[in-house]
Design an enzyme around this catalytic site. Structure first.
Site, PDB file in Angstrom:
ATOM      1  N   ASP A   1     -38.341  -1.321 -15.509  1.00 51.58           N
ATOM      2  CA  ASP A   1     -37.011  -1.761 -15.935  1.00 51.58           C
ATOM      3  C   ASP A   1     -36.978  -2.968 -16.864  1.00 51.58           C
ATOM      4  OD1 ASP A   1     -36.054   0.262 -14.360  1.00 51.58           O
ATOM      5  OD2 ASP A   1     -35.328  -1.037 -12.758  1.00 51.58           O
TER       6      ASP A   1
ATOM      7  N   HIS B   1     -32.709   0.759  -8.117  1.00 57.00           N
ATOM      8  CA  HIS B   1     -34.087   1.145  -8.442  1.00 57.00           C
ATOM      9  C   HIS B   1     -35.057   0.631  -7.379  1.00 57.00           C
ATOM     10  CE1 HIS B   1     -33.484   2.038 -13.006  1.00 57.00           C
ATOM     11  NE2 HIS B   1     -33.008   2.981 -12.225  1.00 57.00           N
TER      12      HIS B   1
ATOM     13  N   SER C   1     -31.304   8.370 -12.283  1.00 59.27           N
ATOM     14  CA  SER C   1     -32.578   7.658 -12.431  1.00 59.27           C
ATOM     15  C   SER C   1     -33.366   7.537 -11.127  1.00 59.27           C
ATOM     16  CB  SER C   1     -32.346   6.264 -13.017  1.00 59.27           C
ATOM     17  OG  SER C   1     -31.647   5.449 -12.102  1.00 59.27           O
TER      18      SER C   1
END
Length: 174
Positions: free
Chosen positions: A116, A90, A51
């Protein structure tokens, strides 16, 4: 291997077992010391998914720092989702509050299309910087953490690795 162990004197066998225990306890103390120094419960993490590509690849070993509480947009953070065990790596795309108000963050994976909010706990729209974030990424080593991924995907491999480490320590002659 068993013949080598049975051929040892009890005192020598006890010394080797204590040597193995010393190695394990030293590793544990180094981990805890690093946790205190970085103010993070998990100062080193492994990237488990794609990701964050191309910034980080699966298997990259990340070093975290959690002493600076003023997280900036664009900073890569590692956070825990309430009720889940695996931390997520992230990038911060928005921030709210700060100063007197609690700092709240919105994150997104570089390789993901959406933010998210679907990953957060039920009813949670943002991350609480103080409660959810375990650290900001300050450095990394590419692909070194792939061993961790292999161990998590093949649990029997952990037993083999620890068994080999134990055998080397016990059978080592000084």
């Amino acid at each position: 291997m068993l013949s080598a162990i049975s051929g040892m004197q009890p005192r020598q066998l006890a010394a080797q077992v204590l040597n193995f225990a010393l190695v394990l306890s030293t590793a544990f103390m180094l981990w805890k010391g690093l946790s205190v120094a970085t103010d993070s419960p998990s100062p080193i993490v492994v990237v488990l998914s794609g990701s964050m590509e191309p910034a980080f690849q699966r298997g990259d070993l990340l070093f975290l720092w959690n002493r600076a509480r003023n997280t900036q947009i664009g900073e890569v953070v590692v956070y825990n989702v309430r009720g889940k065990d695996i931390p997520i790596v992230h990038r911060v795309v928005r921030k709210f509050g700060g100063g007197i108000k609690p700092l709240r963050l919105l994150t997104k994976g570089d390789n993901n299309l959406a933010d998210d909010t679907e990953l957060y706990a039920r009813g949670q729209d943002y991350l609480d910087r103080a409660a959810d974030v375990i650290g900001s990424v300050k450095g990394y080593i590419p692909f070194v953490g792939y061993v961790t991924i292999l161990i998590s995907e093949h649990p029997w491999l952990k037993t083999v690795i620890f068994g080999l480490m134990g055998a080397v320590v016990v059978l080592q002659r000084e």
